[in-house]
Design an enzyme around this catalytic site. Structure first.
Site, short mmCIF file in Angstrom:
data_model
loop_
_atom_site.label_atom_id
_atom_site.label_comp_id
_atom_site.label_asym_id
_atom_site.label_seq_id
_atom_site.Cartn_x
_atom_site.Cartn_y
_atom_site.Cartn_z
N CYS A 199 0.77 -1.35 -0.13
CA CYS A 199 -0.15 0.04 0.12
C CYS A 199 0.75 1.31 0.01
O CYS A 199 1.69 1.46 0.64
CB CYS A 199 -0.88 -0.15 1.42
SG CYS A 199 -2.13 1.59 1.36
N CYS A 235 0.37 3.54 3.71
CA CYS A 235 0.89 3.18 4.76
C CYS A 235 2.08 2.61 4.94
O CYS A 235 3.05 2.32 5.59
CB CYS A 235 -0.05 2.61 5.58
SG CYS A 235 -0.18 0.80 4.98
ZN LIG Z 1 -2.40 0.83 3.61
#
Ligand SMILES: [Zn+2]
Length: 349
Positions: A66, A69
């Protein structure tokens, strides 16, 4: 066996538990992405989620990291991981007041240990880290040409005086010089009588940006200068007459159809609180806790109080209608006396 472990992990994911960062990652089959437990993105459906102990395993199973994050950025020893998780958490909550106690409970550490661990890894305290993030964000936004007030609010500063006290040292030059690359807004203002004493209304071309009360005009003008230290401030009584009338009508509870144009900057959290406040009708009140609940942040009672206290346009955003649960009035930026007067006027109408 794995079922129970996964249930615990899922609860950490739902809670966006920063303390679980580095212990596992969760992958979402519908998006093909894997995240750390504290990722701020929307929670996926449980049936689409798989858990992996480390990013490598998630990638072998075909998931990609991702970008929000960045779970792979978590590496190193547990203390470093924890410090990084705290940094990440602070970065994502710059517009809320963060205390050591809150950070400690989120990361399951005593405030003392959290601070000591953080300082030994990062070199500064969590508070200093938050301040430096805000300052960095502010500087970048200024450079990109945003006006000072807007840059300030988007960087998580709640009042210009607080920023002003820091800028000279942190920007390494006078704020006024720094601003030259940014848009300096022109603000028009007027002073007038109101049921609460002398009132100042300031507006940009788009709408009201400040409403203030004080005992003297001198104080009002000082207040405006304080609020907008970088703007061109020009007094124009006639031009703002209509806005003055609109605000005074609202105090008296006259049925007003047109909404007052506002030009204020707010953090995401302030925006939520302030727009809820505008839904509270004349003569009604709410407690700080009720507001927190209504905006679905039941634990953020103190942050709600702070958002009320930093409302730049009282009356237009009726922060005076938020009172303490025990029936006491609670604070008011313009003095408890004025808040009481407003509430009495509303009650008697
Ligand atoms: Zn994430």
């Amino acid at each position: 066996m794995t079922g129970i472990v996964d249930d615990v992990r899922w609860r950490s994911v739902v809670a966006r538990d920063g303390a679980s960062d580095g212990k596992f990652v969760f992958a979402v089959s519908s998006t093909g992405v894997y995240c750390r437990p504290s990722c701020p993105s929307r929670r996926p459906r449980r049936e689409n989620v798989r858990f992996f102990p480390r990013p490598q395993e998630a990638e072998s199973a075909g998931f990609r990291e991702c970008m929000r994050c960045r779970p792979k950025a978590l590496a190193g020893n547990p203390r470093q991981q924890l410090a990084k998780a705290v940094c990440r958490y602070i970065e994502q909550h710059l517009d809320e007041p963060l205390t050591l106690v809150e950070l400690g409970s989120r990361f399951r550490q005593s405030p003392f240990h959290l601070q000591r661990m953080f300082k030994s890894v990062v070199g500064i305290t969590p508070k200093e880290y938050a301040d430096s993030c805000r300052m960095r964000g502010f500087r970048e936004r200024l450079k990109s040409g945003q006006s000072v007030t807007r840059a300030m609010h988007e960087a998580g500063y709640s009042s210009s005086s607080r920023l002003y006290s820091r800028t000279a040292s942190e920007l390494g030059m006078e704020p006024g010089k720094y601003r030259r690359g940014a848009v300096a807004a022109t603000i028009r203002y007027t002073c007038a009588d109101s049921p609460l004493g002398r009132m100042l209304i300031a507006a940009t071309d788009k709408g009201i940006c400040s409403i203030q009360f004080a005992d003297s005009e001198e104080e009002l003008e000082q207040g405006l200068k304080h609020e907008f230290p970088f703007a061109m401030r020009r007094r124009e009584d006639a031009r703002l007459e209509e806005l003055v009338a609109g605000v005074v009508e609202r105090m008296k509870g006259a049925a007003v159809s047109a909404s007052l144009p506002l030009d204020i900057q707010a953090t995401a959290f302030q925006r939520r609180v302030w727009s809820y406040l505008q839904s509270i009708g004349f003569g009604e009140t709410r407690s700080y806790a009720q507001v927190a609940k209504a905006i679905r942040r039941p634990r953020a009672v103190r942050a709600v109080a702070r958002a009320c206290a930093t409302n730049p346009v009282p009356i237009a955003i009726p922060c005076h209608r938020v009172v303490r649960a025990d029936g006491e009035m609670g604070g008011y930026r313009w003095g408890v006396r004025r808040k009481q007067k407003l509430l009495e006027m509303e009650a008697s109408n």
